[in-house]
Design a protein around this motif. Structure first.
Motif: not given
Length: 452
Positions: A30, A32-35, A37-38, A40, A47, A49
């Motif tokens: 993805d 988005s790093a936030d997605k 991290n949410s 993982s 993963y 990025i």
């Protein structure tokens, strides 16, 4: 099996949650790093990025040795590009989520010329499920097998049906309909029942039958079996378009309430036989003035789950019509089910089931293929359709002679255009379609039904 998923939104996450139980090595991509991290902490995967259409990103994700790439980002074009680059870089199968109706007539071209193995359209799949429910409003949920010749239907047992206290073994003699009760949800739990299981009022019962036998059974217990004559749809998105188009083809009157004026103009051009109303679908006066109290079906398809749930609750309070609500994000499935707001459609689960079916088919041995797969009983059981293609261990013996796994039913046999509920003396033959209902997860081949 090594699988790469591009896109960690609702569908990507749901898919990853199910595939991690399938003995697969997952890599999630993805931008988005936030997605990343949410999810993982919840999903065992590698993963990356980055942009899934980038060769460098795909190489980092292991595209050269991957068996399957699934692109489920928010962009149709990006999904197709990811699949195209993946095929040029590696040698894997590819699945793309494509949602725009513009591409709906071009699926064959995309698959043949671009080499995309499978196209999945969540909105079209959701619309088709709602369409089946409005054609058979007595059911809470309908899944189809054998190209529509067999249906899995769920309904709630009400006192007026006279089923309270009846053993399942008595159903055949009492109703003389060729149906199979294959799953029961009750206050005490969920089960794949045997003949001694007793039905109680309030139970959610799933049956396997042909559409004709299901209609005969429902008629005998006093349930409506005729399709609705009209519907009100709140929300004018893509699902609404697909649904309205299908309903209008069956001469069902359609009203769509949509707040965006420009979208109303588009829908008016696309659906000239539907009534398009520019207004707030959550407005009580508007709903009442458009005949909500007398309508035969009401479908809540706004972009907000909470609105869909509350609209269905309001419709339930004033109408006897069939109710359908779309839910995308709300995680409280058990709470929603307890509200008894009719049928709830989860597009992300529909998409995940379609893709999981394909993954199972890729993993199967030579004896049979997984043609169809549905999660039932809130995901605690599966209903699968196998096509028997070659010699395998289940051939040559009657069902009573087979050492079947516990919590497993052979639900239906489809042979030479004929459908029957199998008995102990029936046998499975090459060319048959066999429907299995089980709480045993991960069946990839018909021989997996045996307890070895």
């Amino acid at each position: 099996m090594q699988i790469i998923i591009v896109g960690c939104g609702k569908v990507g996450r749901t898919l990853a949650e199910q595939l991690q139980e399938e003995d697969t090595d997952l890599t999630l991509i993805d931008i988005s790093a936030d997605k990343i991290n949410s999810i993982s902490d919840d999903i065992d995967a590698l993963y990356v990025i980055g942009n899934g259409a980038s060769i460098n990103t795909l190489m980092e994700a292991g595209i050269e040795t991957a068996d399957l790439l699934i692109a489920v980002t928010a962009s149709d074009e990006l999904n197709l590009l990811c699949c195209l680059i993946a095929q040029k870089t590696g040698h894997c199968h590819t699945i793309a989520r494509v949602r725009n109706p513009i591409y709906s007539d071009e699926i064959s071209f995309i698959k043949e010329r671009l080499g995309v193995t499978m196209i999945i359209n969540p909105e079209l799949a959701a619309a088709q499920e709602i369409y089946r429910l409005l054609r058979f409003p007595s059911a809470i949920k309908i899944d189809t097998f054998a190209r529509g010749r067999v249906e899995l239907l769920k309904f709630k047992v009400l006192p007026e049906f006279g089923l309270d206290g009846m053993q399942i073994s008595r159903f055949a003699d009492t109703f003389r309909c060729d149906i199979l009760i294959c799953a029961i949800e009750s206050r005490s739990g969920m089960a794949i029942p045997g003949g001694n299981h007793v039905i109680h009022d309030g139970d959610m019962v799933s049956i396997l039958a042909t559409p004709q036998n299901a209609a005969m059974f429902f008629k005998k217990i006093g349930l409506k079996t005729h399709q609705v004559k009209n519907t009100i749809i709140v929300g004018g998105g893509t699902i609404s378009y697909y649904l309205a188009k299908a309903l209008l083809s069956m001469k069902i009157n359609v009203k769509i309430i949509e707040q965006n004026k420009e979208r109303c103009e588009v829908l008016s051009d696309l659906l000239p036989n539907a009534t398009i109303i520019n207004g707030d679908g959550t407005s009580k006066p508007l709903l009442m003035s458009e005949g909500l109290a007398d309508v035969e079906s009401f479908v809540a398809l706004t972009n907000f789950d909470e609105e869909n749930v509350f609209l269905s609750l309001f419709a339930k309070s004033i109408s006897d019509g069939k109710l359908v609500a779309k839910v995308n994000r709300l995680a409280f499935d058990d709470v929603i089910d307890s509200l008894e707001i009719g049928s709830v459609i989860y597009p992300k689960y529909i998409t995940a089931d379609h893709i999981l079916q394909y993954v199972r088919a890729m993993r199967n041995s030579i004896g049979s293929n997984v043609e169809t797969l549905y999660h039932i009983l809130d995901g605690k059981a599966e209903a699968l359709e196998f096509v028997i293609r070659e010699n395998c261990p289940v051939l040559g013996k009657t069902l009573s002679e087979l050492n079947l796994k516990k919590n497993l039913l052979v639900g239906c046999l489809h042979r030479n255009g004929m459908v029957r509920i199998p008995r102990g003396q029936d046998t499975i033959q090459i060319g048959d379609t066999v429907i299995i209902v089980t709480t045993n997860k991960g069946l990839c081949d018909i021989s997996d039904i045996l307890d070895r």
